[in-house]
Scaffold this motif. Structure first.
Motif, mmCIF file in Angstrom:
data_model
loop_
_atom_site.group_PDB
_atom_site.id
_atom_site.type_symbol
_atom_site.label_atom_id
_atom_site.label_comp_id
_atom_site.label_asym_id
_atom_site.label_seq_id
_atom_site.Cartn_x
_atom_site.Cartn_y
_atom_site.Cartn_z
ATOM 1 N N UNK A 108 0.825 -1.211 0.000
ATOM 2 C CA UNK A 108 0.000 0.000 0.000
ATOM 3 C C UNK A 108 0.859 1.261 0.000
ATOM 4 N N UNK A 109 2.038 1.195 0.611
ATOM 5 C CA UNK A 109 2.906 2.363 0.751
ATOM 6 C C UNK A 109 3.805 2.559 -0.467
ATOM 7 N N UNK A 110 3.899 1.551 -1.333
ATOM 8 C CA UNK A 110 4.812 1.619 -2.479
ATOM 9 C C UNK A 110 4.485 2.807 -3.382
ATOM 10 N N UNK A 111 3.202 3.067 -3.614
ATOM 11 C CA UNK A 111 2.801 4.171 -4.493
ATOM 12 C C UNK A 111 3.218 5.507 -3.885
ATOM 13 N N UNK A 112 3.010 5.654 -2.579
ATOM 14 C CA UNK A 112 3.402 6.907 -1.922
ATOM 15 C C UNK A 112 4.923 7.068 -1.943
ATOM 16 N N UNK A 113 5.646 5.971 -1.696
ATOM 17 C CA UNK A 113 7.108 6.020 -1.671
ATOM 18 C C UNK A 113 7.697 6.351 -3.042
ATOM 19 N N UNK A 114 6.930 6.121 -4.103
ATOM 20 C CA UNK A 114 7.418 6.444 -5.452
ATOM 21 C C UNK A 114 7.664 7.936 -5.617
ATOM 22 N N UNK A 115 7.085 8.755 -4.744
ATOM 23 C CA UNK A 115 7.285 10.202 -4.812
ATOM 24 C C UNK A 115 8.715 10.595 -4.485
ATOM 25 N N UNK B 149 4.705 1.464 -8.415
ATOM 26 C CA UNK B 149 4.307 2.695 -7.746
ATOM 27 C C UNK B 149 4.618 3.916 -8.576
ATOM 28 N N UNK B 150 5.794 3.932 -9.185
ATOM 29 C CA UNK B 150 6.188 5.060 -10.045
ATOM 30 C C UNK B 150 5.240 5.177 -11.233
ATOM 31 N N UNK B 151 4.913 4.052 -11.853
ATOM 32 C CA UNK B 151 3.989 4.073 -12.989
ATOM 33 C C UNK B 151 2.613 4.586 -12.578
#
Length: 303
Positions: A240-247, A254-256
């Motif tokens: 769940x945190x991977x998308x936020x960490x992509x920032x 997450x980056x995509x």
């Protein structure tokens, strides 16, 4: 009739807040002090986290450079030996093949490497802390409020101190994910050990078991199903945190997803979201099935 502020003293209508000047000055002093500490110990911090960078890079290289068919076979074997459920194995194969068909294989491998490292770090941190909490009510009363803050704090807030200390890159994202995902591991380890039947512990004492023997031979084996539930929740929260960490520079799915949000690419976002959901379901079903097997085994041995 409702009271109106025009008829009341100003102090009753406007909360007596601290002056903006004092708040700005305090904020400036805190921020400057934080940055000076980072500048003074930057080299030490970099040296400490460098092994994490190497480990993550090596795991990413292994996952992305290994032929996909080998990765798929290994994943199916791990899922089977953990769950002993052919339906979960077939679901894993179909999900991973679909991920590859839509061109998301490499990004998925990068995300898998990140989640694997985060989960391992969370276990290394969470397991000992959970054991210590189970042994000390005082320590539990100290750590529990900290865990409450970690679980309720908005995930974006973790990125601010992490970026200030470590800058932009994979390691800051990894650390932010671990901070967000480790509380369930600590809580459920503590809970599992505390739920061990006291009669079993008394029997171990009667046989002259030491504290370490009682911990490793009785408490941890009996608490394993609950500990596995903690690992399951840690994995879910990491994903769940991977998308936020992509920032802050974490690549992968997450980056995509973040790029799809910024550019309003619905299809790209949906496909990457599907890949994240597929991985989450695979991990969830496998770890749950393994936890149930451990529980049944525990009931047979100690029933």
């Amino acid at each position: 009739m409702a009271l109106q502020c025009s008829y009341l003293p100003d102090v009753m209508c406007n909360f007596p807040a601290i002056s903006d000047t004092i708040i700005r000055e305090a904020r400036k002093n805190i921020d400057d002090g934080f940055r000076s500490i980072v500048r003074a110990y930057g080299a030490v911090i970099d040296a400490v986290v460098q092994p994490l960078q190497w480990f993550l890079n090596d795991l990413e290289w292994l996952f992305t450079n290994t032929p996909w068919i080998i990765v798929l076979i290994v994943m199916m074997a791990i899922v089977y030996f953990a769950s002993r459920n052919i339906k979960i194995v077939i679901g894993t194969a179909i999900s991973m093949i679909l991920i590859g068909v839509f061109g998301l294989w490499n990004d998925t491998m990068i995300t898998l490497a990140m989640v694997t490292v985060c989960t391992l770090i969370a276990i290394v941190i969470g397991l000992p802390l959970g054991i210590l909490m189970a042994r000390s009510d005082r320590l539990q009363s100290i750590i529990n409020p900290t865990l409450d803050v970690m679980q309720t704090m908005p995930s974006f807030v973790y990125l601010i101190p992490v970026v200030v200390i470590f800058g932009i890159g994979k390691v800051p994202g990894l650390i932010a994910v671990v901070i967000y995902a480790v509380p369930p591991m600590i809580r459920l380890t503590n809970l599992g050990i505390r739920l061990v039947d006291k009669e079993v512990l008394e029997a171990a004492d009667a046989f002259g078991s030491s504290h370490s023997q009682k911990l490793f031979n009785v408490q941890i084996p009996l608490a394993l199903p609950t500990i596995m539930a903690g690992i399951n929740q840690t994995i879910m929260m990491s994903l769940a945190m991977v998308v936020v960490a992509s920032m802050v520079g974490v690549g992968g799915l997450g980056k995509n997803t973040l790029q799809a949000i910024n550019n309003q690419f619905f299809t790209v976002g949906f496909l990457n979201g599907f890949a994240l959901v597929a991985i989450a379901i695979i991990f969830d079903r496998t770890s749950q099935a393994y936890g149930k097997r451990l529980q049944k085994h525990s009931e047979v041995v100690h029933g």
